[in-house]
Design an enzyme around this catalytic site. Structure first.
Site, mmCIF file in Angstrom:
data_model
loop_
_atom_site.group_PDB
_atom_site.id
_atom_site.type_symbol
_atom_site.label_atom_id
_atom_site.label_comp_id
_atom_site.label_asym_id
_atom_site.label_seq_id
_atom_site.Cartn_x
_atom_site.Cartn_y
_atom_site.Cartn_z
ATOM 1 N N ARG A 17 0.811 -1.213 0.000
ATOM 2 C CA ARG A 17 0.000 0.000 0.000
ATOM 3 C C ARG A 17 0.849 1.270 0.000
ATOM 4 O O ARG A 17 0.337 2.373 0.158
ATOM 5 C CB ARG A 17 -0.926 0.022 1.222
ATOM 6 C CG ARG A 17 -1.894 -1.151 1.271
ATOM 7 C CD ARG A 17 -2.913 -1.082 0.159
ATOM 8 N NE ARG A 17 -3.816 -2.241 0.181
ATOM 9 C CZ ARG A 17 -4.739 -2.467 -0.737
ATOM 10 N NH1 ARG A 17 -4.872 -1.632 -1.751
ATOM 11 N NH2 ARG A 17 -5.520 -3.535 -0.664
ATOM 12 N N HIS B 283 5.516 -9.371 -6.810
ATOM 13 C CA HIS B 283 4.296 -8.612 -7.104
ATOM 14 C C HIS B 283 4.537 -7.148 -6.758
ATOM 15 O O HIS B 283 4.935 -6.812 -5.651
ATOM 16 C CB HIS B 283 3.128 -9.161 -6.286
ATOM 17 C CG HIS B 283 1.772 -8.785 -6.803
ATOM 18 N ND1 HIS B 283 1.397 -7.478 -7.031
ATOM 19 C CD2 HIS B 283 0.692 -9.542 -7.137
ATOM 20 C CE1 HIS B 283 0.156 -7.447 -7.474
ATOM 21 N NE2 HIS B 283 -0.293 -8.694 -7.559
ATOM 22 N N TYR C 171 0.079 -2.492 -5.018
ATOM 23 C CA TYR C 171 -1.213 -2.188 -5.616
ATOM 24 C C TYR C 171 -1.357 -0.709 -5.987
ATOM 25 O O TYR C 171 -2.116 -0.365 -6.897
ATOM 26 C CB TYR C 171 -2.346 -2.535 -4.635
ATOM 27 C CG TYR C 171 -2.496 -3.996 -4.338
ATOM 28 C CD1 TYR C 171 -2.556 -4.949 -5.355
ATOM 29 C CD2 TYR C 171 -2.614 -4.441 -3.014
ATOM 30 C CE1 TYR C 171 -2.714 -6.300 -5.075
ATOM 31 C CE2 TYR C 171 -2.782 -5.783 -2.721
ATOM 32 C CZ TYR C 171 -2.838 -6.705 -3.751
ATOM 33 O OH TYR C 171 -2.995 -8.036 -3.469
ATOM 34 N N HIS D 87 -0.321 -4.956 -11.887
ATOM 35 C CA HIS D 87 -1.651 -4.613 -12.367
ATOM 36 C C HIS D 87 -1.445 -3.534 -13.434
ATOM 37 O O HIS D 87 -0.774 -2.529 -13.159
ATOM 38 C CB HIS D 87 -2.506 -4.066 -11.235
ATOM 39 C CG HIS D 87 -2.903 -5.104 -10.227
ATOM 40 N ND1 HIS D 87 -3.784 -4.854 -9.208
ATOM 41 C CD2 HIS D 87 -2.520 -6.411 -10.092
ATOM 42 C CE1 HIS D 87 -3.950 -5.953 -8.483
ATOM 43 N NE2 HIS D 87 -3.189 -6.906 -8.993
ATOM 44 N N GLU E 23 -1.121 -8.623 -15.277
ATOM 45 C CA GLU E 23 -2.153 -9.458 -14.671
ATOM 46 C C GLU E 23 -3.503 -9.205 -15.336
ATOM 47 O O GLU E 23 -3.878 -8.065 -15.598
ATOM 48 C CB GLU E 23 -2.243 -9.173 -13.177
ATOM 49 C CG GLU E 23 -3.219 -10.065 -12.447
ATOM 50 C CD GLU E 23 -3.159 -9.902 -10.934
ATOM 51 O OE1 GLU E 23 -4.161 -10.247 -10.278
ATOM 52 O OE2 GLU E 23 -2.137 -9.431 -10.417
ATOM 53 N N ASP F 122 -5.311 -14.493 -13.734
ATOM 54 C CA ASP F 122 -5.971 -14.648 -12.439
ATOM 55 C C ASP F 122 -7.343 -15.269 -12.674
ATOM 56 O O ASP F 122 -8.187 -14.694 -13.364
ATOM 57 C CB ASP F 122 -6.112 -13.285 -11.750
ATOM 58 C CG ASP F 122 -6.632 -13.395 -10.331
ATOM 59 O OD1 ASP F 122 -7.765 -13.894 -10.162
ATOM 60 O OD2 ASP F 122 -5.935 -12.976 -9.396
ATOM 61 N N HIS G 102 -10.313 -13.152 -11.507
ATOM 62 C CA HIS G 102 -10.470 -11.948 -12.319
ATOM 63 C C HIS G 102 -11.089 -12.239 -13.676
ATOM 64 O O HIS G 102 -12.016 -11.540 -14.107
ATOM 65 C CB HIS G 102 -9.119 -11.270 -12.511
ATOM 66 C CG HIS G 102 -8.550 -10.692 -11.260
ATOM 67 N ND1 HIS G 102 -7.292 -10.110 -11.197
ATOM 68 C CD2 HIS G 102 -9.048 -10.602 -10.002
ATOM 69 C CE1 HIS G 102 -7.060 -9.693 -9.970
ATOM 70 N NE2 HIS G 102 -8.095 -9.990 -9.229
ATOM 71 N N HIS H 82 -2.589 -16.968 -11.088
ATOM 72 C CA HIS H 82 -3.127 -16.735 -9.754
ATOM 73 C C HIS H 82 -4.365 -17.614 -9.633
ATOM 74 O O HIS H 82 -5.344 -17.415 -10.363
ATOM 75 C CB HIS H 82 -3.517 -15.265 -9.570
ATOM 76 C CG HIS H 82 -2.360 -14.367 -9.327
ATOM 77 N ND1 HIS H 82 -2.439 -12.992 -9.463
ATOM 78 C CD2 HIS H 82 -1.080 -14.622 -8.949
ATOM 79 C CE1 HIS H 82 -1.268 -12.454 -9.177
ATOM 80 N NE2 HIS H 82 -0.431 -13.436 -8.870
ATOM 81 N N ASP I 86 -13.888 -7.840 -7.989
ATOM 82 C CA ASP I 86 -12.633 -8.504 -7.625
ATOM 83 C C ASP I 86 -12.733 -8.975 -6.185
ATOM 84 O O ASP I 86 -12.235 -8.333 -5.277
ATOM 85 C CB ASP I 86 -11.470 -7.523 -7.808
ATOM 86 C CG ASP I 86 -10.119 -8.138 -7.467
ATOM 87 O OD1 ASP I 86 -10.084 -9.340 -7.141
ATOM 88 O OD2 ASP I 86 -9.108 -7.423 -7.519
ATOM 89 N N HIS J 213 -12.000 -12.417 -4.155
ATOM 90 C CA HIS J 213 -11.495 -13.781 -4.148
ATOM 91 C C HIS J 213 -12.202 -14.622 -3.091
ATOM 92 O O HIS J 213 -12.601 -14.118 -2.037
ATOM 93 C CB HIS J 213 -9.997 -13.782 -3.861
ATOM 94 C CG HIS J 213 -9.189 -13.096 -4.911
ATOM 95 N ND1 HIS J 213 -7.807 -13.158 -4.942
ATOM 96 C CD2 HIS J 213 -9.535 -12.324 -5.973
ATOM 97 C CE1 HIS J 213 -7.350 -12.463 -5.968
ATOM 98 N NE2 HIS J 213 -8.394 -11.939 -6.595
ATOM 99 N N GLU K 97 -4.059 -16.842 -3.945
ATOM 100 C CA GLU K 97 -4.280 -15.549 -3.302
ATOM 101 C C GLU K 97 -5.630 -15.578 -2.583
ATOM 102 O O GLU K 97 -6.354 -14.585 -2.550
ATOM 103 C CB GLU K 97 -4.273 -14.422 -4.329
ATOM 104 C CG GLU K 97 -2.939 -14.158 -4.987
ATOM 105 C CD GLU K 97 -2.990 -12.988 -5.955
ATOM 106 O OE1 GLU K 97 -2.028 -12.236 -6.016
ATOM 107 O OE2 GLU K 97 -4.022 -12.827 -6.649
#
Length: 279
Positions: free
Chosen positions: A39, A69, A72, A109, A144, A178, A181, A213, A226, A228, A258
């Site tokens: 973050r 990764h 975000y 992303h 992704e 993913d 996704h 993913h 989104d 999961h 994930e």
């Protein structure tokens, strides 16, 4: 003997050696990690001894490639230049860190166009990738697949293809698919997996698919959300997930969970998936 290459997202807060040991304890042979605070922009200094000890674990246990990764918060196609510049600067620093770690797969992303439109988003992302990619680097950037919420770029295979087509070194760009996704974006992997894979191959080429993913979806097909879910507890379902890991075009790839659970939960999911892997 062929085996399922699978892991989950593991924190590197206590070091890479600890992350690798955690993966082994979970029954995994790879793991995904954030390059820095997911973050924010802060990153811990790389400890060379820690990396050396991690490699001893991963080589002994014959790990599949690790997956880094990006945070975000990075947005390569923001409508604000300073945000785009920050993303490029942060990712450039990540590339240096990946060389120290010995990791060559870097998942991002693609970004949010913030109302500028898909075309402008694609243009900004491809321009950024051309700045980031270095000829001498072994790193491959993985775009992704996204769910299509808001102003996301990358929920359609055609969008990812257009980005890659505009990159001067397309061999340095791949895709991380993913499952949650793409199901949410309108690709029915639950009931038409062959059709989805065939479409991916026609548009992007299966050689571009480097990692998966592996997630179930809390929300229904084509919901453009989104969320999961645990494997087998969502709208995709366990049988469909098992078909994914066993598919002839996918089963050689590294899979990364994930799902919203802890290490013990991921270990249970890995055990279930291994029992149902038939290659």
């Amino acid at each position: 003997m062929n085996m399922l290459h699978i892991g989950s997202h593991i924190s590197i807060a206590n070091g890479f050696e600890k992350a690798a040991q955690t993966a082994v304890e979970m029954g995994a042979d790879t793991f995904q990690f954030f390059t820095r605070n997911p973050r924010g922009g802060k990153a811990k200094k790389i400890d060379e001894k820690d990396i050396l000890h991690m490699r001893e674990v991963t080589e002994k246990k014959k790990f599949a490639p690790l997956l880094a990764h990006a945070p975000y918060t990075l947005n390569l196609c923001s409508d604000r230049e300073e945000i785009r510049d920050f993303a490029i600067k942060t990712m450039s620093d990540d590339f240096i860190r990946l060389e120290q770690i010995g990791c060559t797969l870097y998942n991002i992303h693609p970004g949010n166009h913030m109302g500028q439109g898909i075309e402008m988003g694609v243009e900004y992302i491809s321009l950024a990738l051309n700045q980031l990619i270095k000829t001498e680097s072994e790193a491959v950037i993985l775009l992704e697949t996204m769910s299509g919420k808001g102003t996301e770029v990358g929920s359609k295979f055609e969008e990812l293809c257009e980005i890659i087509n505009r990159v001067s070194q397309p061999e340095k760009v791949g895709v991380c698919l993913d499952t949650c996704h793409i199901f949410s974006a309108g690709y029915d992997i639950a009931y038409d997996l062959d059709g989805v894979i065939g479409k991916f191959d026609r548009i992007l080429g299966l050689e571009k698919l480097k990692a998966i993913h592996l997630n179930d979806s809390l929300k229904p097909f084509n919901s453009k959300t989104d969320r999961h879910a645990l494997i087998g507890e969502g709208e995709i379902g366990l049988e469909a997930v098992i078909r994914v890991i066993n598919h002839v075009e996918l089963r050689h790839l590294p899979f990364f969970l994930e799902t919203p659970t802890d290490e013990a939960g991921h270990a249970k999911e890995i055990e279930i998936l291994k029992k149902n892997y038939s290659f």
